[in-house]
Design an enzyme around this catalytic site. Sequence first.
Site, PDB file in Angstrom:
ATOM      1  CG  HIS A 171      -2.146  -0.793   1.089  1.00  0.00           C
ATOM      2  ND1 HIS A 171      -2.968  -0.721  -0.011  1.00  0.00           N
ATOM      3  CD2 HIS A 171      -2.732  -1.695   1.934  1.00  0.00           C
ATOM      4  CE1 HIS A 171      -4.006  -1.548   0.147  1.00  0.00           C
ATOM      5  NE2 HIS A 171      -3.877  -2.148   1.319  1.00  0.00           N
ATOM      6  CB  CYS A 245      -1.723   2.772  -5.873  1.00  0.00           C
ATOM      7  SG  CYS A 245      -2.566   1.180  -5.824  1.00  0.00           S
ATOM      8  NE  ARG A 254      -1.460  -1.303  -9.281  1.00  0.00           N
ATOM      9  CZ  ARG A 254      -2.672  -0.772  -9.240  1.00  0.00           C
ATOM     10  NH1 ARG A 254      -2.810   0.538  -9.362  1.00  0.00           N
ATOM     11  NH2 ARG A 254      -3.729  -1.530  -9.078  1.00  0.00           N
TER      12      ARG A 254
END
Length: 267
Positions: A171, A245, A254
């Site tokens: 994340h 991300c 990405r």
Amino acid sequence: MRVPVVRHSSLRRRALRRRLLWTGGETLVSVGVVLLLLVVHQLWWTNREAREGAEREVRALEREWDGSGGGGGVGGGGGGTGAADSPTAVDRGTSAESGTTVPSASPERSSGSPRPDWSRAYAILTIPRLHLRVPVAEGISKGRVLNKGYVGHYPGTGQPGRAGNFALAGHRNTHGEPFRYINRLRPKDTVQVETRSAVYTYAVDATLPQTSAGDGGVIRPVPRSTVHPAHGYTDPGYYLTLTTCTPEYTSKYRLVVWGRLISMRPR
């Protein structure tokens, strides 16, 4: 003098408008409070909870490894972290580019390795520049891996120290956000992957600032972007790929960081 006459219907309409305005105001305040609590939960509480859980898992792995004498594997996919990833189970070669000693490819053992434990982490990722030390678990499921603050290993990609591409996801925002600042990594920065039996050190080579979320080329054994073909490699090697991300607080694109294995040592 005439006394003004106020119709009851006018009074009722005014009262109704006041009630509607009051009710609308209360609703807006309530919605605002709920949204604020959701933002606090996402941006603060999930980070705190995930980071604490990840730190506990790192400590648990360290205790287990320090007390295990280096045998067996904790778990993992595509070969795990047992006998097959031990420095004694691979031949050694010399990198033509760096002159450092790295393992050369060897067949995986078909027997003798423990069954992977998919329920927990099996390696520790350390990035000194970012002061980051987090567990690595198999898979990129949000519920089982990423939302715990862990870094997830893409199933089907290589394992630490093996020929091919050890590809990871994490994340960038919320739930521990371990990869929030990987855009700050520069060439030659080191990234370490520690398993029960060995520590593998990779050096950052390059960064692809933005590519499509469906750009599967970046995690192939010889990583190369299918969207931006000028970015990536052409020859087999020992690669590390970090993905997250971008831009922040979105999942549209990405960000990719690549590195190569430069050394390994027994743990």
